[in-house]
Design a protein around this motif. Structure first.
Motif, PDB file in Angstrom:
ATOM      1  N   GLU A 122      21.262  -0.349  52.181  1.00  0.00           N
ATOM      2  CA  GLU A 122      21.478   1.111  52.513  1.00  0.00           C
ATOM      3  C   GLU A 122      21.847   1.046  53.975  1.00  0.00           C
ATOM      4  N   GLY A 172      16.546   3.770  41.816  1.00  0.00           N
ATOM      5  CA  GLY A 172      17.740   3.115  41.526  1.00  0.00           C
ATOM      6  C   GLY A 172      17.998   1.728  41.709  1.00  0.00           C
ATOM      7  N   GLU A 205      14.195  -2.832  38.557  1.00  0.00           N
ATOM      8  CA  GLU A 205      14.532  -1.688  38.073  1.00  0.00           C
ATOM      9  C   GLU A 205      13.346  -0.461  38.323  1.00  0.00           C
ATOM     10  N   CYS A 258      28.202   0.945  46.101  1.00  0.00           N
ATOM     11  CA  CYS A 258      27.464   0.854  44.838  1.00  0.00           C
ATOM     12  C   CYS A 258      27.080   2.239  44.769  1.00  0.00           C
ATOM     13  N   THR A 259      26.323   2.319  43.654  1.00  0.00           N
ATOM     14  CA  THR A 259      25.380   3.635  43.104  1.00  0.00           C
ATOM     15  C   THR A 259      24.190   3.892  44.143  1.00  0.00           C
ATOM     16  N   LYS A 260      24.162   4.965  44.674  1.00  0.00           N
ATOM     17  CA  LYS A 260      22.988   4.917  45.862  1.00  0.00           C
ATOM     18  C   LYS A 260      21.571   4.885  44.970  1.00  0.00           C
ATOM     19  N   PHE A 261      20.911   4.372  45.984  1.00  0.00           N
ATOM     20  CA  PHE A 261      19.525   3.961  45.478  1.00  0.00           C
ATOM     21  C   PHE A 261      18.492   4.042  46.879  1.00  0.00           C
ATOM     22  N   ARG A 316      18.712   7.680  49.071  1.00  0.00           N
ATOM     23  CA  ARG A 316      19.656   8.129  47.937  1.00  0.00           C
ATOM     24  C   ARG A 316      20.265   9.220  47.825  1.00  0.00           C
ATOM     25  N   ARG A 355      25.083   5.319  52.702  1.00  0.00           N
ATOM     26  CA  ARG A 355      25.984   4.587  51.961  1.00  0.00           C
ATOM     27  C   ARG A 355      24.996   3.520  51.561  1.00  0.00           C
ATOM     28  N   CYS A 356      25.408   2.897  50.365  1.00  0.00           N
ATOM     29  CA  CYS A 356      25.013   1.850  49.572  1.00  0.00           C
ATOM     30  C   CYS A 356      25.989   0.815  49.270  1.00  0.00           C
ATOM     31  N   TYR A 357      25.416  -0.435  49.557  1.00  0.00           N
ATOM     32  CA  TYR A 357      26.490  -1.347  49.265  1.00  0.00           C
ATOM     33  C   TYR A 357      25.648  -2.655  48.348  1.00  0.00           C
TER      34      TYR A 357
END
Length: 171
Positions: free
Chosen positions: A120, A75, A71, A140-143, A147, A153-155
């Motif tokens: 990403e 993100g 964490e 998933c939420t972008k990181f 981001r 695009r994030c997976y």
């Protein structure tokens, strides 16, 4: 075909990384920029990561790695393993090399205690998106570094089944 663990700064890894950077620049029309995510050799050293090169008849034809993430303000979540620099040279595509590298990276990250594989990619890398989705990755939420980029695009894919603790001893 032989898959070898190498350092991120190994000459064959550097050569393939240069090729993937050129492909990124061509597909996104950003000159020589490619992917500017900060990366260094120590990020891919076991047990915090792994970097692989695939050889066919002694020639480096594919690459990929993962690095630990926890964490942070970009993100990521605790237990993340992030895929970086997945690439297969054009002459070796369509033979399942990327899928084999991906599976090897997932297995290694799982063994290292990571609980989620994340990546990403960009909307112009449709072959990559197809590979990841067909292997169980979902949006998933972008990181990460890109981001806030609309082309990014994030997976993510869980590396352990719900309710199963990583490295749990068999009963």
């Amino acid at each position: 075909m032989k898959i070898r663990r190498v350092s991120f700064d190994h000459p064959d890894a550097v050569k393939l990384n240069s090729r993937v950077q050129l492909e990124y620049a061509e597909r996104y029309g950003n000159g020589d920029e490619g992917d500017v995510t900060p990366l260094g050799p120590s990020m891919f050293e076991p047990p915090q990561g792994l970097y692989l090169v695939v050889y066919e008849e002694g020639i480096p034809v594919a690459t990929g790695g993962w690095r630990s993430q926890d964490e942070n303000d970009e993100g990521y979540a605790n237990g993340d393993a992030e895929i970086k620099r997945m690439y297969v040279i054009p002459q070796a595509r369509g033979r399942g090399l990327a899928r084999r590298v991906l599976t090897t990276l997932e297995d290694n990250a799982r063994t290292a205690g990571r609980t989620r594989m994340v990546l990403e990619t960009g909307i112009n890398l449709t072959e990559a998106i197809s590979l990841y989705v067909s292997n169980g990755y979902g949006p998933c939420t972008k990181f990460g570094h890109y981001r806030f980029d609309e082309l990014s695009r994030c997976y993510a894919k869980p590396l352990v089944a719900a309710g199963v603790m990583p490295n749990a001893a068999a009963v």
